[in-house]
Write a protein that holds these residues in place. Structure first.
Motif, PDB file in Angstrom:
ATOM      1  N   THR A   1      15.659 -21.405  23.854  1.00  0.00           N
ATOM      2  CA  THR A   1      16.508 -21.581  22.653  1.00  0.00           C
ATOM      3  C   THR A   1      16.047 -22.515  21.603  1.00  0.00           C
ATOM      4  O   THR A   1      14.913 -22.999  21.742  1.00  0.00           O
ATOM      5  CB  THR A   1      17.818 -22.631  23.302  1.00  0.00           C
ATOM      6  OG1 THR A   1      16.985 -23.863  23.580  1.00  0.00           O
ATOM      7  CG2 THR A   1      18.725 -21.975  24.411  1.00  0.00           C
ATOM      8  N   GLY A   2      16.547 -22.386  20.376  1.00  0.00           N
ATOM      9  CA  GLY A   2      16.036 -23.164  19.337  1.00  0.00           C
ATOM     10  C   GLY A   2      16.985 -23.452  18.340  1.00  0.00           C
ATOM     11  O   GLY A   2      18.368 -23.079  18.684  1.00  0.00           O
ATOM     12  N   LEU A   3      16.901 -24.243  17.431  1.00  0.00           N
ATOM     13  CA  LEU A   3      17.829 -24.678  16.469  1.00  0.00           C
ATOM     14  C   LEU A   3      17.951 -23.841  15.042  1.00  0.00           C
ATOM     15  O   LEU A   3      18.766 -24.251  14.266  1.00  0.00           O
ATOM     16  CB  LEU A   3      17.635 -26.244  16.077  1.00  0.00           C
ATOM     17  CG  LEU A   3      17.823 -27.132  17.339  1.00  0.00           C
ATOM     18  CD1 LEU A   3      17.454 -28.692  16.998  1.00  0.00           C
ATOM     19  CD2 LEU A   3      18.923 -27.017  17.922  1.00  0.00           C
ATOM     20  N   LYS A   4      16.931 -22.963  14.880  1.00  0.00           N
ATOM     21  CA  LYS A   4      17.319 -22.207  13.912  1.00  0.00           C
ATOM     22  C   LYS A   4      18.244 -20.990  14.006  1.00  0.00           C
ATOM     23  O   LYS A   4      18.253 -20.463  15.075  1.00  0.00           O
ATOM     24  CB  LYS A   4      15.774 -21.212  13.530  1.00  0.00           C
ATOM     25  CG  LYS A   4      14.700 -22.391  13.031  1.00  0.00           C
ATOM     26  CD  LYS A   4      13.579 -21.701  12.984  1.00  0.00           C
ATOM     27  CE  LYS A   4      12.295 -22.589  12.634  1.00  0.00           C
ATOM     28  NZ  LYS A   4      10.893 -21.946  12.477  1.00  0.00           N
ATOM     29  N   TYR A   5      19.025 -20.537  13.131  1.00  0.00           N
ATOM     30  CA  TYR A   5      19.921 -19.398  12.986  1.00  0.00           C
ATOM     31  C   TYR A   5      19.472 -18.191  13.683  1.00  0.00           C
ATOM     32  O   TYR A   5      20.101 -17.799  14.574  1.00  0.00           O
ATOM     33  CB  TYR A   5      20.773 -19.329  11.678  1.00  0.00           C
ATOM     34  CG  TYR A   5      21.603 -18.301  11.719  1.00  0.00           C
ATOM     35  CD1 TYR A   5      22.929 -18.642  11.980  1.00  0.00           C
ATOM     36  CD2 TYR A   5      21.378 -16.951  11.604  1.00  0.00           C
ATOM     37  CE1 TYR A   5      23.838 -17.620  12.136  1.00  0.00           C
ATOM     38  CE2 TYR A   5      22.256 -15.933  11.588  1.00  0.00           C
ATOM     39  CZ  TYR A   5      23.843 -16.410  12.097  1.00  0.00           C
ATOM     40  OH  TYR A   5      24.879 -15.557  11.857  1.00  0.00           O
ATOM     41  N   HIS A   6      18.410 -17.827  13.514  1.00  0.00           N
ATOM     42  CA  HIS A   6      17.728 -16.591  13.859  1.00  0.00           C
ATOM     43  C   HIS A   6      16.828 -16.686  15.136  1.00  0.00           C
ATOM     44  O   HIS A   6      16.530 -15.688  15.704  1.00  0.00           O
ATOM     45  CB  HIS A   6      16.942 -15.922  12.848  1.00  0.00           C
ATOM     46  CG  HIS A   6      17.756 -15.228  11.460  1.00  0.00           C
ATOM     47  ND1 HIS A   6      17.712 -15.767  10.518  1.00  0.00           N
ATOM     48  CD2 HIS A   6      18.612 -14.324  11.612  1.00  0.00           C
ATOM     49  CE1 HIS A   6      18.719 -15.191   9.690  1.00  0.00           C
ATOM     50  NE2 HIS A   6      19.149 -14.307  10.433  1.00  0.00           N
ATOM     51  N   GLN A   7      16.864 -18.083  15.567  1.00  0.00           N
ATOM     52  CA  GLN A   7      16.139 -18.226  16.801  1.00  0.00           C
ATOM     53  C   GLN A   7      16.975 -19.191  17.610  1.00  0.00           C
ATOM     54  O   GLN A   7      16.494 -20.211  18.258  1.00  0.00           O
ATOM     55  CB  GLN A   7      14.688 -18.765  16.667  1.00  0.00           C
ATOM     56  CG  GLN A   7      13.897 -17.715  15.903  1.00  0.00           C
ATOM     57  CD  GLN A   7      12.260 -18.441  15.671  1.00  0.00           C
ATOM     58  OE1 GLN A   7      12.358 -19.684  16.151  1.00  0.00           O
ATOM     59  NE2 GLN A   7      11.518 -17.576  15.226  1.00  0.00           N
ATOM     60  N   SER A   8      18.198 -18.834  17.864  1.00  0.00           N
ATOM     61  CA  SER A   8      18.936 -19.650  18.585  1.00  0.00           C
ATOM     62  C   SER A   8      19.116 -19.556  20.058  1.00  0.00           C
ATOM     63  O   SER A   8      18.702 -20.470  20.686  1.00  0.00           O
ATOM     64  CB  SER A   8      20.612 -19.249  18.172  1.00  0.00           C
ATOM     65  OG  SER A   8      21.431 -20.253  18.829  1.00  0.00           O
ATOM     66  N   ILE A   9      19.139 -18.308  20.356  1.00  0.00           N
ATOM     67  CA  ILE A   9      18.842 -18.090  21.926  1.00  0.00           C
ATOM     68  C   ILE A   9      17.937 -16.562  22.054  1.00  0.00           C
ATOM     69  O   ILE A   9      18.171 -15.647  21.229  1.00  0.00           O
ATOM     70  CB  ILE A   9      20.143 -17.571  22.920  1.00  0.00           C
ATOM     71  CG1 ILE A   9      21.082 -18.970  22.558  1.00  0.00           C
ATOM     72  CG2 ILE A   9      19.773 -17.286  24.317  1.00  0.00           C
ATOM     73  CD1 ILE A   9      22.522 -18.760  23.506  1.00  0.00           C
ATOM     74  N   PHE A  10      16.879 -16.754  22.585  1.00  0.00           N
ATOM     75  CA  PHE A  10      15.718 -15.581  22.464  1.00  0.00           C
ATOM     76  C   PHE A  10      15.113 -15.587  23.684  1.00  0.00           C
ATOM     77  O   PHE A  10      14.784 -16.520  24.554  1.00  0.00           O
ATOM     78  CB  PHE A  10      15.036 -16.066  21.358  1.00  0.00           C
ATOM     79  CG  PHE A  10      14.179 -17.403  21.097  1.00  0.00           C
ATOM     80  CD1 PHE A  10      12.909 -17.116  21.726  1.00  0.00           C
ATOM     81  CD2 PHE A  10      14.862 -18.421  20.430  1.00  0.00           C
ATOM     82  CE1 PHE A  10      12.111 -18.493  21.887  1.00  0.00           C
ATOM     83  CE2 PHE A  10      14.004 -19.474  20.523  1.00  0.00           C
ATOM     84  CZ  PHE A  10      13.002 -19.542  21.166  1.00  0.00           C
TER      85      PHE A  10
END
Length: 177
Positions: free
Chosen positions: A78-87
């Motif tokens: 997971t991340g906090l960027k819109y395009h890298q939220s769950i990946f």
């Protein structure tokens, strides 16, 4: 206009079918934007027309080693960027790193942030408990063996990525030698 270079699993392959189903289910369950399964290799490619973008990518692809680009799925993150939220994180294969390095050189973008290869599952602005719940939901949708989702990209997709996902489109595809 802004374009992104995508690596996509071949559409008739089991990884495409599994990733497409995963992205569709996650998008529906979390009420998020739907997009095609892909790993972004490089962005941005700036061009005034689709044809110009495709021509730039044709020249770039000539510098790639033959055999395709390996996208090896390793883990959910997971991340906090819109395009890298769950990946899905992708291991840094030699072909993937070389292709990104060649793109940075081709477009004079050596100073871009570190390349973190991945296949996004969900775009969104999740945080805290909401992100944990969304990650848990997606985790329950994954196959036991994430390697089933790995693929070898045989083409570079040129995608106009301006506006919302519903406005994005494939401007062209260039085969990898």
């Amino acid at each position: 206009m802004k374009y992104s270079l995508w690596l996509c699993p071949p559409e008739s392959s089991p990884p495409f079918q599994q990733l497409d189903s995963l992205l569709s289910s996650a998008s529906e369950s979390l009420s998020t934007e739907r997009f095609a399964p892909h790993a972004t290799l490089f962005s941005p490619v700036l061009a005034t027309t689709d044809e110009s973008a495709v021509d730039q990518v044709r020249q770039y692809v000539e510098s790639l080693a033959p055999g395709g680009i390996h996208v090896n799925i390793s883990s959910l993150a997971t991340g906090l960027k819109y395009h890298q939220s769950i990946f899905l994180e992708a291991a840094s294969s030699d072909s993937l790193l070389a292709a990104n390095k060649a793109a940075r050189q081709h477009w004079g973008a050596q100073n871009q942030p570190l390349f973190c290869p991945h296949v996004s599952v969900v775009y969104g602005n999740f945080a805290g408990e909401e992100l944990k719940r969304a990650e848990s939901l997606v985790h329950g949708m994954l196959p036991n063996d994430l390697q089933q989702l790995s693929f070898v990209a045989k083409e570079v997709y040129i995608v106009k990525t301006v506006g919302s996902c519903s406005q994005w489109y494939v401007a062209g595809r260039v085969p990898i030698p």
